[in-house]
Design a protein around this motif. Structure first.
Motif, mmCIF file in Angstrom:
data_model
loop_
_atom_site.group_PDB
_atom_site.id
_atom_site.type_symbol
_atom_site.label_atom_id
_atom_site.label_comp_id
_atom_site.label_asym_id
_atom_site.label_seq_id
_atom_site.Cartn_x
_atom_site.Cartn_y
_atom_site.Cartn_z
ATOM 1 N N TYR A 134 -5.020 -17.343 0.060
ATOM 2 C CA TYR A 134 -6.295 -16.939 -0.442
ATOM 3 C C TYR A 134 -6.211 -15.601 -0.825
ATOM 4 O O TYR A 134 -6.181 -14.710 0.078
ATOM 5 C CB TYR A 134 -7.073 -17.703 0.661
ATOM 6 N N GLY A 135 -6.339 -15.219 -2.012
ATOM 7 C CA GLY A 135 -6.387 -13.909 -2.503
ATOM 8 C C GLY A 135 -4.791 -13.293 -2.394
ATOM 9 O O GLY A 135 -3.941 -13.957 -2.700
ATOM 10 N N SER A 136 -4.764 -11.934 -2.320
ATOM 11 C CA SER A 136 -3.576 -11.338 -2.282
ATOM 12 C C SER A 136 -3.491 -10.129 -1.203
ATOM 13 O O SER A 136 -4.716 -9.534 -0.900
ATOM 14 C CB SER A 136 -3.114 -10.713 -3.646
ATOM 15 N N VAL A 137 -2.326 -9.468 -1.268
ATOM 16 C CA VAL A 137 -2.172 -8.483 -0.155
ATOM 17 C C VAL A 137 -2.217 -7.320 -1.145
ATOM 18 O O VAL A 137 -1.629 -6.838 -1.961
ATOM 19 C CB VAL A 137 -0.716 -8.512 0.572
ATOM 20 N N SER A 138 -3.439 -6.337 -0.745
ATOM 21 C CA SER A 138 -3.729 -5.224 -1.364
ATOM 22 C C SER A 138 -2.889 -3.827 -0.691
ATOM 23 O O SER A 138 -2.373 -3.910 0.590
ATOM 24 C CB SER A 138 -5.133 -4.823 -1.273
ATOM 25 N N THR A 139 -2.865 -2.926 -1.260
ATOM 26 C CA THR A 139 -2.083 -1.774 -0.798
ATOM 27 C C THR A 139 -3.019 -1.147 0.335
ATOM 28 O O THR A 139 -2.233 -0.380 1.149
ATOM 29 C CB THR A 139 -2.172 -0.545 -2.081
ATOM 30 N N LYS A 140 -4.365 -1.371 0.367
ATOM 31 C CA LYS A 140 -5.229 -0.881 1.565
ATOM 32 C C LYS A 140 -4.823 -1.585 2.656
ATOM 33 O O LYS A 140 -4.609 -1.004 3.835
ATOM 34 C CB LYS A 140 -6.848 -1.160 1.324
ATOM 35 N N GLU A 141 -4.383 -3.027 2.616
ATOM 36 C CA GLU A 141 -3.923 -3.627 3.882
ATOM 37 C C GLU A 141 -2.575 -3.176 3.983
ATOM 38 O O GLU A 141 -2.494 -3.211 5.379
ATOM 39 C CB GLU A 141 -3.946 -5.143 3.690
ATOM 40 N N LEU A 142 -1.734 -2.873 3.350
ATOM 41 C CA LEU A 142 -0.576 -2.372 3.745
ATOM 42 C C LEU A 142 -0.540 -1.139 4.308
ATOM 43 O O LEU A 142 0.114 -0.995 5.358
ATOM 44 C CB LEU A 142 0.451 -2.389 2.235
ATOM 45 N N ALA A 143 -1.451 -0.329 3.913
ATOM 46 C CA ALA A 143 -1.600 1.161 4.588
ATOM 47 C C ALA A 143 -2.100 1.104 5.838
ATOM 48 O O ALA A 143 -1.601 1.649 6.898
ATOM 49 C CB ALA A 143 -2.558 1.946 3.833
ATOM 50 N N GLU A 144 -3.000 0.111 6.171
ATOM 51 C CA GLU A 144 -3.624 -0.021 7.555
ATOM 52 C C GLU A 144 -2.480 -0.767 8.304
ATOM 53 O O GLU A 144 -2.179 -0.291 9.401
ATOM 54 C CB GLU A 144 -4.717 -1.147 7.179
ATOM 55 N N ALA A 145 -1.561 -1.637 8.102
ATOM 56 C CA ALA A 145 -0.372 -2.163 8.498
ATOM 57 C C ALA A 145 0.674 -1.198 8.892
ATOM 58 O O ALA A 145 0.981 -1.308 10.184
ATOM 59 C CB ALA A 145 0.141 -3.324 7.805
ATOM 60 N N VAL A 146 0.662 -0.320 8.144
ATOM 61 C CA VAL A 146 1.735 0.750 8.393
ATOM 62 C C VAL A 146 1.201 1.707 9.503
ATOM 63 O O VAL A 146 1.923 2.195 10.505
ATOM 64 C CB VAL A 146 1.999 1.625 7.027
ATOM 65 N N LYS A 147 -0.142 1.863 9.416
ATOM 66 C CA LYS A 147 -0.584 2.802 10.534
ATOM 67 C C LYS A 147 -0.853 1.775 11.737
ATOM 68 O O LYS A 147 -0.089 2.763 12.798
ATOM 69 C CB LYS A 147 -2.148 2.951 10.073
ATOM 70 N N GLU A 148 -0.819 0.733 11.974
ATOM 71 C CA GLU A 148 -0.976 0.056 13.084
ATOM 72 C C GLU A 148 0.053 -0.225 13.747
ATOM 73 O O GLU A 148 0.715 -0.051 14.910
ATOM 74 C CB GLU A 148 -1.820 -1.261 12.823
ATOM 75 N N GLN A 149 1.400 -0.689 12.868
ATOM 76 C CA GLN A 149 2.617 -1.029 13.311
ATOM 77 C C GLN A 149 3.585 -0.139 13.423
ATOM 78 O O GLN A 149 4.366 -0.155 14.365
ATOM 79 C CB GLN A 149 3.063 -2.152 12.496
ATOM 80 N N LEU A 150 3.749 0.733 12.444
ATOM 81 C CA LEU A 150 4.621 2.092 12.481
ATOM 82 C C LEU A 150 3.947 3.159 13.169
ATOM 83 O O LEU A 150 4.721 4.422 13.327
ATOM 84 C CB LEU A 150 5.023 2.087 11.181
ATOM 85 N N GLY A 151 2.761 3.512 13.208
ATOM 86 C CA GLY A 151 1.897 4.535 13.497
ATOM 87 C C GLY A 151 2.243 5.977 12.718
ATOM 88 O O GLY A 151 2.190 6.953 13.106
ATOM 89 N N LEU A 152 2.180 5.402 11.084
ATOM 90 C CA LEU A 152 2.240 6.593 10.290
ATOM 91 C C LEU A 152 1.183 6.655 9.342
ATOM 92 O O LEU A 152 0.668 5.480 8.931
ATOM 93 C CB LEU A 152 3.509 6.176 9.499
ATOM 94 N N GLU A 153 0.533 7.634 9.085
ATOM 95 C CA GLU A 153 -0.511 7.668 8.192
ATOM 96 C C GLU A 153 -0.071 7.811 6.700
ATOM 97 O O GLU A 153 1.004 8.345 6.189
ATOM 98 C CB GLU A 153 -1.195 9.059 8.398
ATOM 99 N N LEU A 154 -0.341 6.721 5.754
ATOM 100 C CA LEU A 154 0.043 6.496 4.649
ATOM 101 C C LEU A 154 -1.202 6.371 3.623
ATOM 102 O O LEU A 154 -2.071 5.541 4.003
ATOM 103 C CB LEU A 154 0.994 5.461 4.589
ATOM 104 N N ASP A 155 -1.187 7.008 2.662
ATOM 105 C CA ASP A 155 -2.163 6.917 1.481
ATOM 106 C C ASP A 155 -2.003 5.679 0.891
ATOM 107 O O ASP A 155 -1.046 5.296 0.401
ATOM 108 C CB ASP A 155 -2.383 8.074 0.455
ATOM 109 N N LYS A 156 -3.033 4.716 0.608
ATOM 110 C CA LYS A 156 -2.784 3.569 -0.164
ATOM 111 C C LYS A 156 -2.365 3.953 -1.530
ATOM 112 O O LYS A 156 -1.992 3.025 -2.297
ATOM 113 C CB LYS A 156 -4.230 2.736 -0.092
#
Length: 149
Positions: A90-112
Motif C-alpha cells: 500500500y503506497g511506496s517506500v520514500s526516501t524519508k522512510e529510508l533515511a529514518e530506517a538508516v538512523k534507527e538501524q545503522l545509527g547514521l545521520e543521512l539526509d533524505k
C-alpha cells in the motif's frame, strides 16, 4: 592593473582568481563594490592561505564521506510496510522512510535528499539504492522491504 577577485564576476572569473583589468574598471567598478581587491603582497598571501584552508577542508569532507560510505555499504536496512495481495504494497517506500530506517538501524545521520531512488519501491523484496554523499563518493544501500504485521 592586477586584481584578486573576492566574489564571482560573470565576465572575469570566479572568486579567488588573479585577473588583469583596466585601471578604470578596477577603480570605478570592482573596488567600490568590493568584488575585488588590489593584488598586493598581503592580499595574495591571504588568498593563498584561504585556498590552502579550503583544500584542507575539502580533503577532510572527502575522507568523512568515504568513511560514511564504507559504513553504509557494510550494513543493510529493513523497512516494514503494509501490504496487500500478490506481494504489492500500500503506497511506496520514500526516501524519508529510508533515511529514518538508516538512523534507527545503522545509527547514521543521512539526509533524505542524498538518497537516489531509480524508481519508487512498491513491492516487497531486496533493493539497492544509491546514496550520493559527495560529488566523488557514492555508496550502495541495501534495502529489504518486508510486510508489516
Amino acid at each position: 592593473m592586477k586584481i584578486v577577485l573576492l566574489q564571482d564576476v560573470k565576465s572575469l572569473g570566479k572568486a579567488g582568481t588573479l585577473v588583469e583589468v583596466s585601471e578604470g574598471y578596477a577603480r570605478n567598478f570592482l573596488l567600490p563594490k568590493k568584488l575585488g581587491a588590489a593584488a598586493t603582497a598581503e592580499n595574495l598571501n591571504t588568498l593563498k592561505l584561504k585556498q590552502a584552508n579550503e583544500a584542507k577542508i575539502a580533503a577532510e569532507q572527502l575522507a568523512e564521506a568515504k568513511a560514511l560510505a564504507a559504513k553504509i555499504e557494510a550494513g543493510s536496512v529493513t523497512v516494514h510496510i503494509k501490504g496487500g495481495e500478490n506481494g504489492k504494497t500500500y503506497g511506496s517506500v520514500s526516501t524519508k522512510e529510508l533515511a529514518e530506517a538508516v538512523k534507527e538501524q545503522l545509527g547514521l545521520e543521512l539526509d533524505k535528499k542524498k538518497i537516489a531512488l531509480a524508481e519508487p519501491i512498491k513491492n516487497f523484496g531486496s533493493y539497492e539504492t544509491v546514496v550520493k554523499l559527495h560529488r566523488d563518493v557514492q555508496a550502495t544501500l541495501k534495502v529489504n522491504v518486508t510486510e508489516a504485521k
